[in-house]
Motif scaffolding. Structure first.
Motif, PDB file in Angstrom:
ATOM      1  N   GLU A   1       6.265  -3.068  -1.335  1.00  8.21           N
ATOM      2  CA  GLU A   1       5.866  -1.692  -1.643  1.00  8.21           C
ATOM      3  C   GLU A   1       6.175  -0.754  -0.482  1.00  8.21           C
ATOM      4  O   GLU A   1       6.563   0.389  -0.688  1.00  8.21           O
ATOM      5  N   ILE A   2       6.000  -1.232   0.735  1.00  7.51           N
ATOM      6  CA  ILE A   2       6.211  -0.415   1.927  1.00  7.51           C
ATOM      7  C   ILE A   2       7.685  -0.389   2.313  1.00  7.51           C
ATOM      8  O   ILE A   2       8.182   0.586   2.865  1.00  7.51           O
ATOM      9  N   GLY A   3       8.399  -1.487   2.044  1.00  3.68           N
ATOM     10  CA  GLY A   3       9.815  -1.555   2.391  1.00  3.68           C
ATOM     11  C   GLY A   3      10.059  -2.101   3.781  1.00  3.68           C
ATOM     12  O   GLY A   3      10.889  -1.585   4.525  1.00  3.68           O
TER      13      GLY A   3
ATOM     14  N   PHE B   1       6.060   4.197  11.373  1.00  5.78           N
ATOM     15  CA  PHE B   1       6.634   4.122  10.035  1.00  5.78           C
ATOM     16  C   PHE B   1       5.685   3.397   9.088  1.00  5.78           C
ATOM     17  O   PHE B   1       5.410   3.868   7.975  1.00  5.78           O
ATOM     18  N   VAL B   2       5.157   2.262   9.532  1.00  5.21           N
ATOM     19  CA  VAL B   2       4.219   1.485   8.705  1.00  5.21           C
ATOM     20  C   VAL B   2       2.984   2.312   8.413  1.00  5.21           C
ATOM     21  O   VAL B   2       2.515   2.371   7.271  1.00  5.21           O
TER      22      VAL B   2
ATOM     23  N   ARG C   1       3.807   5.097   5.854  1.00  5.30           N
ATOM     24  CA  ARG C   1       4.056   4.536   4.527  1.00  5.30           C
ATOM     25  C   ARG C   1       2.744   4.101   3.878  1.00  5.30           C
ATOM     26  O   ARG C   1       2.520   4.333   2.703  1.00  5.30           O
ATOM     27  N   LEU C   2       1.869   3.475   4.659  1.00  5.11           N
ATOM     28  CA  LEU C   2       0.556   3.085   4.136  1.00  5.11           C
ATOM     29  C   LEU C   2      -0.261   4.315   3.787  1.00  5.11           C
ATOM     30  O   LEU C   2      -0.945   4.349   2.765  1.00  5.11           O
ATOM     31  N   TRP C   3      -0.195   5.322   4.635  1.00  8.11           N
ATOM     32  CA  TRP C   3      -0.962   6.540   4.385  1.00  8.11           C
ATOM     33  C   TRP C   3      -0.499   7.228   3.105  1.00  8.11           C
ATOM     34  O   TRP C   3      -1.312   7.678   2.309  1.00  8.11           O
ATOM     35  N   LEU C   4       0.801   7.311   2.907  1.00 10.96           N
ATOM     36  CA  LEU C   4       1.320   7.956   1.701  1.00 10.96           C
ATOM     37  C   LEU C   4       0.938   7.195   0.437  1.00 10.96           C
ATOM     38  O   LEU C   4       0.643   7.792  -0.593  1.00 10.96           O
ATOM     39  N   LYS C   5       0.929   5.892   0.510  1.00  7.19           N
ATOM     40  CA  LYS C   5       0.658   5.078  -0.676  1.00  7.19           C
ATOM     41  C   LYS C   5      -0.834   4.875  -0.913  1.00  7.19           C
ATOM     42  O   LYS C   5      -1.283   4.838  -2.048  1.00  7.19           O
TER      43      LYS C   5
END
Length: 85
Positions: free
Chosen positions: A52-54, A27-28, A31-35
């Motif tokens: 930012e990641i949640g 998940f981390v 989320r990092l990859w998308l952002k």
């Protein structure tokens, strides 16, 4: 990146991801990859990055360290800046 190219890249990354990663670490990573797909990730402000990641900042720090140990993230210049490989 275009949406179709982003989706194709995500599918390839998901298939090649280490199976020993826990769901939270995956998940981390995503989320990092998308952002931060083409940018460096600044870890000097962990609370801001966690918001930012949640995710909780302690869990985020541990997951990022695990991703660095697995070779999925790499240090760029300083210990507080990493990038997705």
């Amino acid at each position: 990146m275009k949406m179709s190219q982003t989706t194709a890249t995500a599918v390839v990354l998901f298939r090649e991801l280490d199976y020993s990663l826990q769901p939270l670490d995956r998940f981390v990573f995503f989320r990092l990859w998308l952002k931060y797909v083409d940018r460096a990730i600044d870890r000097s402000a962990p609370l801001t990055l966690a918001k930012e990641i949640g995710i909780h900042s302690v869990k985020l720090r541990d997951s990022i360290q695990l991703l660095i140990d697995k070779g999925i993230l790499e240090y760029i210049s300083k210990k507080d800046t990493v990038k997705i490989v």
